[in-house]
Design a protein around this motif. Structure first.
Motif, mmCIF file in Angstrom:
data_model
loop_
_atom_site.group_PDB
_atom_site.id
_atom_site.type_symbol
_atom_site.label_atom_id
_atom_site.label_comp_id
_atom_site.label_asym_id
_atom_site.label_seq_id
_atom_site.Cartn_x
_atom_site.Cartn_y
_atom_site.Cartn_z
ATOM 1 N N ASN A 9 0.837 -1.208 0.000
ATOM 2 C CA ASN A 9 0.000 0.000 0.000
ATOM 3 C C ASN A 9 0.867 1.251 0.000
ATOM 4 O O ASN A 9 0.478 2.288 0.513
ATOM 5 N N PHE A 10 2.045 1.138 -0.614
ATOM 6 C CA PHE A 10 2.940 2.295 -0.689
ATOM 7 C C PHE A 10 3.536 2.386 -2.090
ATOM 8 O O PHE A 10 3.260 1.554 -2.959
ATOM 9 N N GLY A 11 4.348 3.418 -2.298
ATOM 10 C CA GLY A 11 4.920 3.651 -3.623
ATOM 11 C C GLY A 11 3.826 4.019 -4.613
ATOM 12 O O GLY A 11 2.913 4.786 -4.293
ATOM 13 N N ASP A 12 3.882 3.447 -5.809
ATOM 14 C CA ASP A 12 2.852 3.733 -6.810
ATOM 15 C C ASP A 12 1.464 3.334 -6.319
ATOM 16 O O ASP A 12 0.455 3.917 -6.751
ATOM 17 N N PHE A 13 1.404 2.358 -5.410
ATOM 18 C CA PHE A 13 0.110 1.833 -4.967
ATOM 19 C C PHE A 13 -0.488 2.623 -3.810
ATOM 20 O O PHE A 13 -1.498 2.218 -3.245
ATOM 21 N N THR A 25 -7.063 -5.360 -14.246
ATOM 22 C CA THR A 25 -6.189 -6.165 -15.093
ATOM 23 C C THR A 25 -6.120 -7.601 -14.592
ATOM 24 O O THR A 25 -6.142 -8.554 -15.379
ATOM 25 N N ALA A 26 -6.036 -7.748 -13.275
ATOM 26 C CA ALA A 26 -5.987 -9.095 -12.684
ATOM 27 C C ALA A 26 -7.260 -9.877 -12.998
ATOM 28 O O ALA A 26 -7.205 -11.065 -13.333
ATOM 29 N N PHE A 263 10.069 -9.395 -1.998
ATOM 30 C CA PHE A 263 9.975 -8.434 -0.892
ATOM 31 C C PHE A 263 11.259 -7.622 -0.794
ATOM 32 O O PHE A 263 12.365 -8.160 -0.798
ATOM 33 N N GLY A 264 11.102 -6.302 -0.726
ATOM 34 C CA GLY A 264 12.258 -5.427 -0.603
ATOM 35 C C GLY A 264 12.940 -5.090 -1.909
ATOM 36 O O GLY A 264 13.921 -4.330 -1.930
ATOM 37 N N SER A 265 12.427 -5.621 -3.028
ATOM 38 C CA SER A 265 13.051 -5.333 -4.320
ATOM 39 C C SER A 265 12.702 -3.925 -4.779
ATOM 40 O O SER A 265 11.758 -3.300 -4.291
ATOM 41 N N ALA A 266 13.466 -3.434 -5.735
ATOM 42 C CA ALA A 266 13.242 -2.078 -6.238
ATOM 43 C C ALA A 266 11.927 -1.957 -6.996
ATOM 44 O O ALA A 266 11.418 -0.842 -7.186
ATOM 45 N N GLU A 267 11.350 -3.089 -7.420
ATOM 46 C CA GLU A 267 10.151 -3.055 -8.258
ATOM 47 C C GLU A 267 8.867 -3.382 -7.509
ATOM 48 O O GLU A 267 7.787 -3.260 -8.087
ATOM 49 N N GLU A 272 4.288 -0.472 -13.190
ATOM 50 C CA GLU A 272 4.533 -1.100 -14.489
ATOM 51 C C GLU A 272 5.035 -2.540 -14.380
ATOM 52 O O GLU A 272 4.502 -3.431 -15.053
ATOM 53 N N PRO A 273 6.042 -2.838 -13.559
ATOM 54 C CA PRO A 273 6.463 -4.246 -13.472
ATOM 55 C C PRO A 273 5.397 -5.151 -12.880
ATOM 56 O O PRO A 273 5.273 -6.317 -13.280
ATOM 57 N N VAL A 274 4.610 -4.638 -11.946
ATOM 58 C CA VAL A 274 3.521 -5.448 -11.401
ATOM 59 C C VAL A 274 2.480 -5.716 -12.480
ATOM 60 O O VAL A 274 1.995 -6.845 -12.630
ATOM 61 N N LEU A 275 2.139 -4.705 -13.264
ATOM 62 C CA LEU A 275 1.161 -4.904 -14.338
ATOM 63 C C LEU A 275 1.650 -5.937 -15.350
ATOM 64 O O LEU A 275 0.864 -6.761 -15.831
ATOM 65 N N ARG A 276 2.935 -5.901 -15.679
ATOM 66 C CA ARG A 276 3.468 -6.878 -16.637
ATOM 67 C C ARG A 276 3.278 -8.298 -16.115
ATOM 68 O O ARG A 276 2.893 -9.204 -16.868
#
Length: 285
Positions: A9-13, A25-26, A263-267, A272-276
């Protein structure tokens, strides 16, 4: 086995519109659920944006019609039971009965409890979790509730409307294995969201350890009612490789695979990477 996407629930989300995009999308790609973390500060990384998980889930509910939705997981001790009961009921009505109520202690305790002047003692937090879930499920009956516990009180209170799902939304409990106490807590409800201390760099435990955990929970249950085991990680993009990773856990008794970026990755908090990954669809068994 069913398949869900789990996002922070952070960053882009932190933006409900981004969460709604992932949710729709899911659903189109054949996933069965979307679950959202519930953190306030986590590791206090400077400049990190956070969104309220219930607002994010409301956006996801309005963007979908089929997939399951819920927090994964919400720290019950951080919220008043009457407020939490009301927000879950509202979301269940908004979504047409699609909410799963994921609960746990919450972590890290010091950052998300202690730094706000609340007790970060794990025993006290666990007591509030147990007492709070019990009270919340009583509120969901839509009947008058009188309750007197160590931490919470209700005096002839009726909360309406109740959730759409009857007798209530499913309750999934998070906990660390091989700790027995959270597994006994989960055994009282409808599912478990385990964190394995032995998972290591790959984020995946040995299948034999998953079997041991499931056997222990079954030994603690006094009913044959369905029980979900919710576990996952990052499956390979290649379908055959993904199947080779996921299938042994399905055979061991895992009922939901929860897909997330490492967990803890830059993405992990980037749209965008989650959508892919979501657009590629769930692993095919």
């Amino acid at each position: 086995m069913r398949f869900s996407v789990c996002i922070p629930n952070f960053g882009d989300f932190a933006d409900p519109r981004a969460v709604a995009k992932v949710a729709s999308t899911a659903e189109e790609a054949g996933w069965d659920g979307l679950f959202v973390w519930d953190h306030v500060v986590l590791d206090k990384r400077p400049g990190r944006l956070f969104g309220d998980p219930w607002i994010l889930l409301a956006a996801a509910a309005l963007a979908t019609s089929r997939i399951r939705l819920g927090p994964m997981v919400t720290p019950v001790a951080r919220r008043r039971p009457q407020q939490l009961a009301r927000v879950v009921s509202t979301l269940d009505n908004l979504s047409g009965g699609r909410v799963v109520f994921g609960v746990g202690l919450g972590a890290p305790l010091e950052a998300e409890f202690g730094d706000f002047g609340e007790s970060a003692d794990p025993k006290a937090v666990a007591e509030k979790l147990d007492e709070g879930v019990d009270l919340i499920t009583r509120f969901w009956t839509g009947e008058p509730v009188t309750f007197s516990g160590k931490h919470f009180t209700a005096r002839d209170v009726t909360l309406l409307p109740p959730p759409v799902q009857r007798p209530r939304p499913p309750v999934w409990v998070a906990g660390r294995w091989p700790n027995r106490r959270p597994m006994r807590r989960a055994a009282r409800w409808d599912g478990v969201v385990p964190i394995f201390e032995s998972a290591g760099a790959k984020g995946l435990p040995e299948v034999s350890e998953v079997r041991d955990m499931i056997a222990y929970i079954r030994s603690e249950r006094d009913t044959d009612a369905p029980f979900d085991v919710v576990f996952g990680g990052t499956s390979p993009a290649d379908p055959a490789q993904a199947r080779s990773v996921v299938e042994p856990f399905a055979e061991a008794g895992v009922t939901w695979w929860e897909e997330s970026l490492p967990f803890g990755s830059a993405e992990e908090d980037k749209l965008e990477p989650v959508l892919r990954r979501v657009e590629a669809g769930p692993p095919a068994l």
